[in-house]
Design an enzyme around this catalytic site. Structure first.
Site, PDB file in Angstrom:
ATOM      1  NE  ARG A 127      -0.675  -1.212   4.755  1.00  0.00           N
ATOM      2  CZ  ARG A 127      -1.137  -0.647   5.961  1.00  0.00           C
ATOM      3  NH1 ARG A 127      -1.687   0.473   6.026  1.00  0.00           N
ATOM      4  NH2 ARG A 127      -0.421  -1.042   7.204  1.00  0.00           N
ATOM      5  CB  SER A 168      -5.719   1.853   6.411  1.00  0.00           C
ATOM      6  OG  SER A 168      -6.105   2.127   7.667  1.00  0.00           O
ATOM      7  CD  GLU A 187     -18.216   1.392   2.338  1.00  0.00           C
ATOM      8  OE1 GLU A 187     -19.205   1.196   2.959  1.00  0.00           O
ATOM      9  OE2 GLU A 187     -17.315   1.284   3.890  1.00  0.00           O
ATOM     10  CG  ASP A 197      -8.391  -4.537  12.516  1.00  0.00           C
ATOM     11  OD1 ASP A 197      -8.297  -4.642  13.782  1.00  0.00           O
ATOM     12  OD2 ASP A 197      -8.636  -4.305  11.409  1.00  0.00           O
ATOM     13  NE  ARG A 237      -2.871  -4.298  10.108  1.00  0.00           N
ATOM     14  CZ  ARG A 237      -2.612  -5.211  10.939  1.00  0.00           C
ATOM     15  NH1 ARG A 237      -2.385  -5.964  11.470  1.00  0.00           N
ATOM     16  NH2 ARG A 237      -1.664  -3.940  12.271  1.00  0.00           N
TER      17      ARG A 237
END
Lengths: 330, 274
Positions: free
Chosen positions: A25, A52, A73, A132, A182
């Site tokens: 990312r 993020s 979204e 998460d 991530r």
């Protein structure tokens, strides 16, 4: 001493010794800024996850061309479609499950059916999202994006490929879904690597087995190939970073050469890379195929490396699948 | 201000479009009659007075944009686009046929003049918002119009888009709600109440007007007022009659998605042609 035959020039010769992990990312964020500098029609949208997803880098540089759509979204995808209709090149980002799942029908109807030039770059794909847990992990996104007609689906293997894929997505006219993560991934490719949409890449040459992989599993497959080599099995490792359009020629050619296949993905074994490869091979050149992936279950909380072990996505799991595939061709 | 002669012309055009809607629906044997007829004056006022466009160059940079968010009213859009010259009127008889350019719901890939594909309710307002933002980034004077249904107000995405358009202070966007009060399963108020609709839009930060959606003069005045609203988007809640113009279709929920039979067409044309 490695007994691998890593593809010279484009694959880092010491990648297994020095993984050099980098965040995909981050590569997305910095490449998006570069594209924004080059082309004022590049705009970005996010759904309250810009720090993020790293679209925050674009937002800081081009505040007038960044739209934080809040936690909405579906509207983000529709707005991106409208921006594309108005001549802009929108990059829309959020976590992969919310991009692909929450807004699936908007992607289908407003973007893909209208053939609009929207680039969806979804981060936090797969299970390596980690702690998460299943609500934020996704093992379904590749399946539900791949089934949309006209969608280009890209899963980069490392940060180098991510930067090049984001540039290629920008140059392509049409909708793109790119899945990032991530977790940081070890760096497989050198800067000399040339990414082409729809083209797979042989990253290690071998004769006994073909391993088709995407994302983090490309690196794990190289690790697996090294272990297999010690067992006397030479594995061709192929990076299939474009799941759609699929490099059918390379898949069939590899199957003909090795006659045993493993697919490896950080995704459900249903509908993703494994599904795509078997769809091709079952028609063109049926050979034994073993799939490494999440076996029809949701994720769970845990550290990324724990989850890779729990869901059997480690190099050793690819080795075992390889041994099974080779055994089956006898 | 439109002259009485211009208003009279719009009324005549509207009648012609109604006739074409009924004929094309009868030929296809399926499609949405009621919600097409309720929006005739709205589309007529947009395409033959309010909006700038070039029918021979649908992608013209200076054009105003139109999104039919209530995509099931495709027949009124097709009849209007044909009347405006985007394609030949004889194509209307191919509605919903295999291989035709007039899909059951609007497709921008298939039909000249259709800007975005719709049909799945709730999505058009977001696309109109995106178009409005693109127009604003390019500092163009173009305006974006989007027609929604009132049943469509039940879709959550509508309110996501409503919130965002006000947040971004988009004032080149004008939404029109075809408030005919009926949806497939019955009266909107019975299926899932949306009132007070004007207050919802006002609370979401839009400039709200309420008009008679069959009166071209009121419609044009509302567009003119909408153009003057600065710093926020405009919404026109147009009270309409489902099936308007054909006495035996008016306010009949059964004619939401049913095409007129040969006999009904004959009787309807008699009423319309007078």
């Amino acid at each position: 001493m490695s007994s691998l035959k890593l593809t010279p020039r484009i694959v880092r010769g010491d990648c297994l010794e020095k993984p050099d992990p980098k965040a995909l990312r981050d590569a997305y964020g910095s490449t998006l800024v570069k594209l924004g500098e080059k082309d004022r029609n590049v705009v970005a949208l996010d759904a309250d996850l810009s720090s993020s997803t790293r679209t925050s880098m674009f937002a800081a540089k081009f505040p007038d061309r960044f739209f934080n759509m809040g936690l909405a979204e579906q509207n983000m995808m529709g707005t991106a479609a409208g921006l594309a209709k108005g001549g802009k090149i929108p990059f829309a980002s959020t976590f992969a499950i919310f991009a692909s799942g929450r807004a699936w029908e908007q992607i289908r109807q407003s973007i893909a059916y209208s053939r609009l030039n929207v680039k969806i770059v979804a981060t936090h794909g797969g299970i390596t999202v980690g702690e998460d847990g299943p609500s934020h992990q996704t093992v379904e996104d590749l399946a539900i994006m791949r089934v949309i007609p006209g969608m280009t689906l890209i899963v980069p293997a490392d940060a180098v490929e991510t930067g090049k894929a984001v540039e290629a997505a920008y140059r392509l006219q049409g909708p793109v879904f790119m899945r990032l993560t991530r977790a940081k991934f070890p760096t497989v490719f050198t800067d000399d690597y040339e990414f082409q949409i729809g083209k797979g890449t042989v990253v290690n040459e071998g004769e006994d087995l073909a391993i088709f992989a995407c994302g983090l599993m490309v690196y794990h497959s190289l690790q697996a190939a090294r272990i297999l080599a010690e067992k006397g099995i030479s594995a061709r490792v192929v990076n299939i970073s474009t799941l759609k359009p699929l490099d059918k020629d390379l898949i069939v050619e590899s199957a003909k050469k090795t006659r045993a296949v493993v697919t490896a993905e950080e995704h459900s074994i249903i509908g993703g890379l494994g599904g795509a490869v078997t769809e091709v091979l079952s028609a063109a050149f049926p050979v034994p195929v073993e799939m490494v992936g999440v076996k029809d279950s949701f994720g769970t909380s845990g550290k990324a490396e724990e989850l890779l072990k729990y869901f059997q996505l480690e190099p050793g799991d690819i080795v075992n699948a390889g041994l099974r595939a080779v055994e089956r061709k006898k | 201000m439109a002259t009485p002669a211009q208003i009279e012309n719009l009324r005549k055009t509207a009648t012609g479009i109604r006739i074409n809607i009924l004929k094309m629906l009868n030929t296809s044997g399926s499609g949405h009659t009621g919600g097409s007829l309720s929006a005739v004056e709205i589309l007529t006022s947009l395409f033959f007075s309010e909006m700038k466009y070039r029918a021979n160059d649908p992608g013209w940079e200076g054009r105003d944009h139109f999104v039919l968010s209530k995509g099931h009213a495709a027949p009124v859009l097709y009849a209007t686009l044909a009347q405006a010259g985007f394609f030949a009127a004889d194509e209307l008889s191919s509605l919903r046929r295999l291989g035709c350019s007039l899909q059951g719901h609007p497709s921008c890939v298939c039909t000249p003049g259709v800007e975005v594909s719709t049909g799945s309710l709730g999505q058009g307002l977001s696309m109109a918002l995106g178009l409005a933002l693109a127009v604003r980034l390019d500092q163009k004077p173009s305006r974006v119009y989007v027609l929604c249904g009132d049943g469509e107000m039940q879709e959550g995405q509508i309110w996501e888009a409503a919130m965002a358009a006000a947040h971004f202070r988009v004032d080149n966007l004008c939404a029109i709600v075809d408030n005919n009060g009926l949806q497939i399963d019955g009266p909107v108020a019975k299926v899932m109440g949306i009132e007070p609709l004007w207050k919802k839009w006002e609370d979401f930060g839009w400039g709200v007007q309420r008009i008679d959606g069959h009166n071209p003069e009121e419609i044009l005045d509302a567009f003119a007022t909408a153009r003057q609203i600065r710093g926020r988007p405009a919404v026109i809640i147009a009270k309409t009659v489902k099936g308007k113009g054909v006495s035996f279709f008016e306010n009949k929920v059964e004619y939401h998605g049913v095409a007129p039979s040969a006999d009904e067409l004959k009787r309807a044309l008699k009423e319309l042609e007078g």
